[in-house]
Design a protein around this motif. Structure first.
Motif, PDB file in Angstrom:
ATOM      1  N   TYR A  51      52.679  45.929  33.336  1.00  0.00           N
ATOM      2  CA  TYR A  51      51.742  45.359  34.296  1.00  0.00           C
ATOM      3  C   TYR A  51      51.863  43.840  34.181  1.00  0.00           C
ATOM      4  O   TYR A  51      51.523  43.260  33.141  1.00  0.00           O
ATOM      5  N   PRO A  52      52.363  43.131  35.205  1.00  0.00           N
ATOM      6  CA  PRO A  52      52.615  41.688  35.100  1.00  0.00           C
ATOM      7  C   PRO A  52      51.363  40.893  34.731  1.00  0.00           C
ATOM      8  O   PRO A  52      50.254  41.201  35.184  1.00  0.00           O
ATOM      9  N   ASN A  53      51.552  39.866  33.917  1.00  0.00           N
ATOM     10  CA  ASN A  53      50.426  39.084  33.398  1.00  0.00           C
ATOM     11  C   ASN A  53      49.572  38.449  34.491  1.00  0.00           C
ATOM     12  O   ASN A  53      48.350  38.340  34.356  1.00  0.00           O
ATOM     13  N   ASP A  54      50.204  38.028  35.593  1.00  0.00           N
ATOM     14  CA  ASP A  54      49.461  37.334  36.653  1.00  0.00           C
ATOM     15  C   ASP A  54      49.346  38.189  37.916  1.00  0.00           C
ATOM     16  O   ASP A  54      49.229  37.661  39.018  1.00  0.00           O
ATOM     17  N   HIS A  55      49.360  39.508  37.717  1.00  0.00           N
ATOM     18  CA  HIS A  55      49.302  40.417  38.863  1.00  0.00           C
ATOM     19  C   HIS A  55      48.010  40.237  39.655  1.00  0.00           C
ATOM     20  O   HIS A  55      47.978  40.450  40.876  1.00  0.00           O
ATOM     21  N   ASP A  56      46.941  39.854  38.974  1.00  0.00           N
ATOM     22  CA  ASP A  56      45.668  39.685  39.669  1.00  0.00           C
ATOM     23  C   ASP A  56      45.712  38.550  40.692  1.00  0.00           C
ATOM     24  O   ASP A  56      44.974  38.576  41.681  1.00  0.00           O
ATOM     25  N   LYS A  57      46.597  37.559  40.489  1.00  0.00           N
ATOM     26  CA  LYS A  57      46.724  36.489  41.484  1.00  0.00           C
ATOM     27  C   LYS A  57      47.304  37.056  42.785  1.00  0.00           C
ATOM     28  O   LYS A  57      46.870  36.694  43.886  1.00  0.00           O
ATOM     29  N   TYR A  58      48.283  37.918  42.645  1.00  0.00           N
ATOM     30  CA  TYR A  58      48.852  38.596  43.820  1.00  0.00           C
ATOM     31  C   TYR A  58      47.772  39.416  44.529  1.00  0.00           C
ATOM     32  O   TYR A  58      47.679  39.407  45.764  1.00  0.00           O
ATOM     33  N   LEU A  59      46.925  40.120  43.754  1.00  0.00           N
ATOM     34  CA  LEU A  59      45.873  40.938  44.344  1.00  0.00           C
ATOM     35  C   LEU A  59      44.818  40.077  45.047  1.00  0.00           C
ATOM     36  O   LEU A  59      44.271  40.475  46.081  1.00  0.00           O
ATOM     37  N   ARG A  60      44.538  38.899  44.495  1.00  0.00           N
ATOM     38  CA  ARG A  60      43.572  38.007  45.147  1.00  0.00           C
ATOM     39  C   ARG A  60      44.055  37.602  46.534  1.00  0.00           C
ATOM     40  O   ARG A  60      43.273  37.563  47.495  1.00  0.00           O
ATOM     41  N   ALA A  61      45.336  37.303  46.635  1.00  0.00           N
ATOM     42  CA  ALA A  61      45.894  36.944  47.937  1.00  0.00           C
ATOM     43  C   ALA A  61      45.916  38.155  48.874  1.00  0.00           C
ATOM     44  O   ALA A  61      45.631  38.034  50.071  1.00  0.00           O
ATOM     45  N   LYS A  62      46.212  39.316  48.323  1.00  0.00           N
ATOM     46  CA  LYS A  62      46.315  40.538  49.126  1.00  0.00           C
ATOM     47  C   LYS A  62      44.963  40.945  49.710  1.00  0.00           C
ATOM     48  O   LYS A  62      44.882  41.383  50.863  1.00  0.00           O
ATOM     49  N   TYR A  63      43.896  40.791  48.918  1.00  0.00           N
ATOM     50  CA  TYR A  63      42.580  41.266  49.349  1.00  0.00           C
ATOM     51  C   TYR A  63      41.642  40.140  49.795  1.00  0.00           C
ATOM     52  O   TYR A  63      40.432  40.351  49.944  1.00  0.00           O
ATOM     53  N   GLY A  64      42.185  38.939  50.000  1.00  0.00           N
ATOM     54  CA  GLY A  64      41.395  37.873  50.598  1.00  0.00           C
ATOM     55  C   GLY A  64      40.484  37.113  49.671  1.00  0.00           C
ATOM     56  O   GLY A  64      39.477  36.540  50.110  1.00  0.00           O
TER      57      GLY A  64
ATOM     58  N   ARG B 230      36.015  45.219  41.141  1.00  0.00           N
ATOM     59  CA  ARG B 230      36.524  46.504  41.643  1.00  0.00           C
ATOM     60  C   ARG B 230      37.845  46.310  42.389  1.00  0.00           C
ATOM     61  O   ARG B 230      38.788  47.086  42.232  1.00  0.00           O
ATOM     62  N   ASP B 231      37.911  45.275  43.209  1.00  0.00           N
ATOM     63  CA  ASP B 231      39.098  45.045  44.038  1.00  0.00           C
ATOM     64  C   ASP B 231      40.260  44.456  43.255  1.00  0.00           C
ATOM     65  O   ASP B 231      41.425  44.804  43.507  1.00  0.00           O
ATOM     66  N   ILE B 232      39.962  43.565  42.311  1.00  0.00           N
ATOM     67  CA  ILE B 232      41.010  42.775  41.664  1.00  0.00           C
ATOM     68  C   ILE B 232      41.279  43.201  40.225  1.00  0.00           C
ATOM     69  O   ILE B 232      42.431  43.231  39.786  1.00  0.00           O
ATOM     70  N   ARG B 233      40.240  43.543  39.473  1.00  0.00           N
ATOM     71  CA  ARG B 233      40.418  43.740  38.030  1.00  0.00           C
ATOM     72  C   ARG B 233      40.109  45.164  37.569  1.00  0.00           C
ATOM     73  O   ARG B 233      39.800  45.381  36.400  1.00  0.00           O
ATOM     74  N   THR B 234      40.197  46.107  38.487  1.00  0.00           N
ATOM     75  CA  THR B 234      40.092  47.522  38.124  1.00  0.00           C
ATOM     76  C   THR B 234      41.460  48.153  38.348  1.00  0.00           C
ATOM     77  O   THR B 234      42.067  47.962  39.403  1.00  0.00           O
ATOM     78  N   TYR B 235      41.925  48.922  37.348  1.00  0.00           N
ATOM     79  CA  TYR B 235      43.237  49.547  37.503  1.00  0.00           C
ATOM     80  C   TYR B 235      43.177  51.010  37.090  1.00  0.00           C
ATOM     81  O   TYR B 235      42.663  51.348  36.017  1.00  0.00           O
TER      82      TYR B 235
ATOM     83  N   ILE C 124      46.872  61.885  41.504  1.00  0.00           N
ATOM     84  CA  ILE C 124      46.395  60.553  41.908  1.00  0.00           C
ATOM     85  C   ILE C 124      47.492  59.526  41.625  1.00  0.00           C
ATOM     86  O   ILE C 124      47.930  59.380  40.486  1.00  0.00           O
ATOM     87  N   THR C 125      47.952  58.846  42.665  1.00  0.00           N
ATOM     88  CA  THR C 125      48.917  57.753  42.499  1.00  0.00           C
ATOM     89  C   THR C 125      48.390  56.438  43.072  1.00  0.00           C
ATOM     90  O   THR C 125      49.051  55.414  42.969  1.00  0.00           O
ATOM     91  N   ASP C 126      47.202  56.500  43.678  1.00  0.00           N
ATOM     92  CA  ASP C 126      46.549  55.285  44.155  1.00  0.00           C
ATOM     93  C   ASP C 126      45.953  54.575  42.946  1.00  0.00           C
ATOM     94  O   ASP C 126      45.067  55.113  42.266  1.00  0.00           O
ATOM     95  N   VAL C 127      46.430  53.358  42.669  1.00  0.00           N
ATOM     96  CA  VAL C 127      46.019  52.661  41.446  1.00  0.00           C
ATOM     97  C   VAL C 127      44.769  51.806  41.655  1.00  0.00           C
ATOM     98  O   VAL C 127      44.350  51.094  40.740  1.00  0.00           O
ATOM     99  N   THR C 128      44.156  51.872  42.832  1.00  0.00           N
ATOM    100  CA  THR C 128      42.985  51.048  43.122  1.00  0.00           C
ATOM    101  C   THR C 128      41.689  51.799  42.846  1.00  0.00           C
ATOM    102  O   THR C 128      41.675  53.013  42.600  1.00  0.00           O
ATOM    103  N   TYR C 129      40.605  51.060  42.930  1.00  0.00           N
ATOM    104  CA  TYR C 129      39.275  51.629  42.700  1.00  0.00           C
ATOM    105  C   TYR C 129      38.969  52.777  43.661  1.00  0.00           C
ATOM    106  O   TYR C 129      38.183  53.679  43.345  1.00  0.00           O
ATOM    107  N   ASN C 130      39.591  52.769  44.833  1.00  0.00           N
ATOM    108  CA  ASN C 130      39.316  53.796  45.848  1.00  0.00           C
ATOM    109  C   ASN C 130      39.624  55.202  45.345  1.00  0.00           C
ATOM    110  O   ASN C 130      39.035  56.180  45.814  1.00  0.00           O
TER     111      ASN C 130
END
Length: 417
Positions: free
Chosen positions: A202-215, A247-252, A306-312
């Motif tokens: 799991y890349p160290n700065d993956h949450d930065k990518y998620l922040r851009a992805k989810y606004g 939930r959107d950014i830091r839940t895996y 389950i292969t969806d890695v998000t909170y959903n």
């Protein structure tokens, strides 16, 4: 030998004599001055010397300029060529594996490479990829302490990625795998084995990518200044906003197919809530090493894949419970090192191995209170635990107690909270 020494002595005496004679001639020489009229000071010609060229064009000046420019261009071209060769020689280091494929031993970023694809050996002379030399192995520390890279892509022939291949690369957001690779795949930039039974990295700065992805890439602080991350509530962002952000950014959610969490898989990650499927048997050394913001570990069961890695995907889970999953057998060394955000840890009775310093520094003392993992609950009774579980040195967390360190207590025969 004696004859040579005598000759050297004679030569020295002769040189001394000539030097003395020259000094005497200089001392006895008459003063000599040149009387030059003021209006000829810049044009006066002394017999035997070249005529001054003040305010006069230099002969063949165009030719001389052309020669100088040509020499400079050649020198600059040579410097660029040599620096180009040096960059490519120093940037990549490979090892021939003897089977027609190569191992990437080291990538040294020249300073401006943010995205890179590792699939074929780069020719150090031309900088071009040699399509006859595929890369199949990524060595440990191949990417080490890189502070520029944002994205790494691995080609279809890569069949071995060492757990320490991408080490302390703080700004890597995604690692992508070629769709034709039969050994690995990625789920939105996180590496897995092709069959989704092992989470690799799991890349160290993956949450930065998620922040851009989810606004969430336009956060600002209470003074109106840009803010990259949100670590807690502010006047602008209340508890409800922070909960949604986490939930959107830091839940895996680790896919339900996974049975192994690899070495350093979630090390240094900015995950607050980690969901582990009940089928996981092994958590390798340093699997969740120094995740300082991890607050909760949940385990889950499911009636469907389950292969969806998000909170959903939580809505698809049949059952969710606290801490490590039932059926877990192996907890590697330094597995939860410095995970001080955790406050609860339950070891199921299925565990047979706990490595050294597995929970080291997972608790601390503040204002006379022991915080973090202040106690460990274990499903097995004490006798069964001691007979069944192989433990490494100082596997329990410790805290300051009077003048020494005290290991936290283990509550045996405990029910899961």
């Amino acid at each position: 030998m004696k004859s040579a020494k005598k000759k050297d002595k004679a030569n020295k005496q002769n040189d001394d004599f000539l030097a003395k004679e020259a000094k005497e001639d200089l001392a006895n020489a008459e003063a000599y001055t040149i009387d030059i009229p003021e209006d000829e000071i810049w044009t006066y010609r002394i017999e035997g010397l070249q005529e001054p060229r003040i305010h006069k064009p230099i002969e063949n000046v165009k030719m001389k300029k052309a020669v100088v420019i040509l020499v400079l261009l050649i020198a600059i071209g040579i410097a660029i060529y040599m620096s180009f060769r040096a960059v490519h020689n120093d940037t990549f280091k490979y090892e021939d594996l003897g089977d027609g494929t190569y191992e990437l031993v080291r990538f040294s970023n020249p300073g401006d490479v943010k995205e890179i694809t590792i699939d074929y050996v780069v020719d150090p002379e031309t900088g071009e990829k040699d399509m006859t030399k595929p890369i199949s192995v990524i060595n440990e520390y191949a990417f080490n302490c890189d502070e520029v890279l944002n994205e790494i892509s691995f080609g279809k022939d890569v069949k071995e990625i060492n757990g320490k291949s991408i080490y302390s690369c703080w700004w890597v957001q995604n690692v992508l795998i070629d769709d034709e690779n039969p050994y690995y795949c990625d789920l939105d930039g996180v590496i897995y084995s092709k069959d989704l039974t092992e989470v690799v990295f799991y890349p160290n700065d993956h949450d930065k990518y998620l922040r851009a992805k989810y606004g969430y890439d336009n956060l600002i602080d209470d003074e109106g200044n840009p803010m990259e991350e949100l670590w807690g509530t502010t006047e602008r962002y209340d508890e409800a906003f922070l909960e949604k952000y986490n939930r959107d950014i830091r839940t895996y959610v680790i896919p339900s197919t996974v049975t192994k969490i690899g070495q350093l898989a979630f090390a240094y990650s900015n995950i607050t809530d980690l969901y582990i499927p009940e089928g996981v048997k092994t958590m390798e050394s340093m699997a969740v090493f120094k995740n300082t913001v991890l607050l909760n570990i949940y385990s889950y069961t499911t009636d469907s894949v389950i292969t969806d890695v998000t909170y959903n995907s939580i809505a698809s889970m049949a059952n969710v419970y606290n801490s490590l999953p039932e059926g877990l057998e192996y907890i590697g060394s330094d597995c939860f090192y410095y995970c001080r955000g955790l406050s609860y840890m339950y070891i199921p009775s299925s565990v047979t191995y706990i490595g050294h310093h597995a929970f080291w520094d997972a608790c601390y003392k503040e204002d006379d209170q022991v915080l973090g993992v202040a106690q460990i609950d274990a499903g097995a009774d004490e006798e069964t635990f001691n007979n069944q579980v192989e433990t490494g040195d100082q596997w329990r967390p410790q805290y300051d107690y009077m003048l020494f360190k005290k290991s936290v207590d283990v509550n045996y025969s405990a029910e899961r909270a």
